[in-house]
Motif scaffolding. Structure first.
Motif, PDB file in Angstrom:
ATOM      1  N   ALA A  57      -3.378   8.242   2.191  1.00 61.47           N
ATOM      2  CA  ALA A  57      -4.059   8.030   0.916  1.00 61.47           C
ATOM      3  C   ALA A  57      -5.333   8.871   0.823  1.00 61.47           C
ATOM      4  O   ALA A  57      -5.631   9.445  -0.229  1.00 61.47           O
ATOM      5  N   LEU A  58      -6.075   8.978   1.914  1.00 61.79           N
ATOM      6  CA  LEU A  58      -7.284   9.802   1.922  1.00 61.79           C
ATOM      7  C   LEU A  58      -6.946  11.266   1.684  1.00 61.79           C
ATOM      8  O   LEU A  58      -7.601  11.957   0.899  1.00 61.79           O
ATOM      9  N   LYS A  59      -5.899  11.741   2.354  1.00 67.31           N
ATOM     10  CA  LYS A  59      -5.485  13.136   2.191  1.00 67.31           C
ATOM     11  C   LYS A  59      -4.990  13.377   0.764  1.00 67.31           C
ATOM     12  O   LYS A  59      -5.405  14.324   0.101  1.00 67.31           O
ATOM     13  N   GLY A  60      -4.119  12.507   0.278  1.00 69.17           N
ATOM     14  CA  GLY A  60      -3.574  12.677  -1.070  1.00 69.17           C
ATOM     15  C   GLY A  60      -4.651  12.625  -2.132  1.00 69.17           C
ATOM     16  O   GLY A  60      -4.661  13.440  -3.064  1.00 69.17           O
ATOM     17  N   ARG A  73       0.818  -1.216   0.000  1.00 70.93           N
ATOM     18  CA  ARG A  73       0.000   0.000   0.000  1.00 70.93           C
ATOM     19  C   ARG A  73       0.850   1.263   0.000  1.00 70.93           C
ATOM     20  O   ARG A  73       0.539   2.244  -0.682  1.00 70.93           O
ATOM     21  N   GLU A  74       1.944   1.255   0.725  1.00 71.77           N
ATOM     22  CA  GLU A  74       2.794   2.441   0.819  1.00 71.77           C
ATOM     23  C   GLU A  74       3.420   2.805  -0.530  1.00 71.77           C
ATOM     24  O   GLU A  74       3.635   3.978  -0.819  1.00 71.77           O
ATOM     25  N   ALA A  75       3.673   1.799  -1.367  1.00 70.12           N
ATOM     26  CA  ALA A  75       4.214   2.075  -2.699  1.00 70.12           C
ATOM     27  C   ALA A  75       3.172   2.811  -3.543  1.00 70.12           C
ATOM     28  O   ALA A  75       3.510   3.738  -4.291  1.00 70.12           O
ATOM     29  N   TYR A  76       1.903   2.425  -3.422  1.00 69.94           N
ATOM     30  CA  TYR A  76       0.844   3.142  -4.136  1.00 69.94           C
ATOM     31  C   TYR A  76       0.767   4.589  -3.668  1.00 69.94           C
ATOM     32  O   TYR A  76       0.608   5.504  -4.480  1.00 69.94           O
ATOM     33  N   TYR A 135      -3.918   6.446  -5.338  1.00 66.05           N
ATOM     34  CA  TYR A 135      -4.496   6.508  -3.995  1.00 66.05           C
ATOM     35  C   TYR A 135      -5.686   5.567  -3.868  1.00 66.05           C
ATOM     36  O   TYR A 135      -5.892   4.949  -2.825  1.00 66.05           O
ATOM     37  N   ARG A 136      -6.466   5.437  -4.938  1.00 63.49           N
ATOM     38  CA  ARG A 136      -7.618   4.526  -4.912  1.00 63.49           C
ATOM     39  C   ARG A 136      -7.143   3.088  -4.701  1.00 63.49           C
ATOM     40  O   ARG A 136      -7.736   2.328  -3.949  1.00 63.49           O
ATOM     41  N   GLU A 137      -6.028   2.713  -5.352  1.00 65.73           N
ATOM     42  CA  GLU A 137      -5.483   1.363  -5.172  1.00 65.73           C
ATOM     43  C   GLU A 137      -5.043   1.157  -3.720  1.00 65.73           C
ATOM     44  O   GLU A 137      -5.241   0.091  -3.150  1.00 65.73           O
ATOM     45  N   ALA A 138      -4.434   2.179  -3.127  1.00 68.56           N
ATOM     46  CA  ALA A 138      -4.022   2.079  -1.721  1.00 68.56           C
ATOM     47  C   ALA A 138      -5.243   1.946  -0.820  1.00 68.56           C
ATOM     48  O   ALA A 138      -5.239   1.166   0.138  1.00 68.56           O
ATOM     49  N   LEU A 139      -6.298   2.691  -1.135  1.00 66.46           N
ATOM     50  CA  LEU A 139      -7.505   2.648  -0.305  1.00 66.46           C
ATOM     51  C   LEU A 139      -8.273   1.338  -0.469  1.00 66.46           C
ATOM     52  O   LEU A 139      -9.014   0.939   0.431  1.00 66.46           O
ATOM     53  N   LYS A 140      -8.092   0.648  -1.585  1.00 72.11           N
ATOM     54  CA  LYS A 140      -8.685  -0.689  -1.726  1.00 72.11           C
ATOM     55  C   LYS A 140      -8.053  -1.647  -0.729  1.00 72.11           C
ATOM     56  O   LYS A 140      -8.715  -2.534  -0.205  1.00 72.11           O
ATOM     57  N   LEU A 141      -6.755  -1.451  -0.489  1.00 71.06           N
ATOM     58  CA  LEU A 141      -6.046  -2.323   0.456  1.00 71.06           C
ATOM     59  C   LEU A 141      -6.336  -1.945   1.906  1.00 71.06           C
ATOM     60  O   LEU A 141      -6.423  -2.808   2.764  1.00 71.06           O
ATOM     61  N   GLU A 142      -6.457  -0.649   2.176  1.00 72.16           N
ATOM     62  CA  GLU A 142      -6.740  -0.163   3.531  1.00 72.16           C
ATOM     63  C   GLU A 142      -7.605   1.091   3.425  1.00 72.16           C
ATOM     64  O   GLU A 142      -7.083   2.190   3.181  1.00 72.16           O
TER      65      GLU A 142
END
Length: 177
Positions: free
Chosen positions: A104-107, A68-71, A91-98
């Motif tokens: 990710a929400l802020k970005g 997730r951090e890489a996304y 960011y959407r890909e990161a938010l799918k994971l968490e």
């Protein structure tokens, strides 16, 4: 005879399904190669070498797509390059994971503001405020980005007139003025 075939097929499905579930790792166990590539990407980004950073981060995701951090880092780089659409996707890909990842929400909210989707950015802000019971930096930064609004002037991508190139064997163009 037909019952045996059906029961054999059902047993095969159950065995393959349970094997697939058993083979998956927990979300908190990211591949060590992916973590090392993530750190290399962060170091390259810090030194200003965004191309190497992107390559390292994409390699980190190839090694383990659950990183997730890489996304999030790829989203940050996309925002630095003024590519809000790509940033939103990362960011959407990161938010799918968490779904509760504050960064990710802020970005994603900031990228949405850059695209002019302020209402959707406010949804991210509301979610951040719900997650942060005692004020957090991410909510404050997103609130400031929303208050500032999208950039008023679009970025110029090309000049209005293209330079005239003369073909060597052709006569020079005449000025019609």
């Amino acid at each position: 005879m037909r019952i045996t075939i059906v029961s054999a097929a059902a047993a095969l499905v159950l065995v393959s399904f349970s094997t697939a579930l058993h083979g998956q790792r927990a979300d908190d166990q990211i591949d060590a190669r992916s973590t090392a590539l993530l750190e290399a990407g962060r170091a390259a980004k810090a030194s200003g070498n965004l191309e190497v950073a992107v390559d390292s981060l994409e390699s980190a995701l190839a090694a383990d797509p659950r990183n997730r951090e890489a996304y999030v880092e790829l989203g940050n780089i996309a925002q630095t390059r003024e590519l809000p659409g790509k940033a939103i996707r990362m960011y959407r890909e990161a938010l799918k994971l968490e779904p509760n990842d504050l960064q990710a929400l802020k970005g994603q909210g900031e990228a949405l503001v850059a695209r002019g989707a302020v209402a959707r950015a406010k949804t991210n802000l509301a979610q951040l405020q719900k997650l942060c019971t005692t004020g957090c930096v991410e909510a404050t930064q997103l609130s400031a980005a929303i208050a500032k609004g999208p950039a008023s002037a679009p970025t110029a991508t090309a000049s209005a007139t293209a330079p005239v190139t003369r073909i060597p064997d052709a006569p020079a163009p005449e000025d019609k003025n």
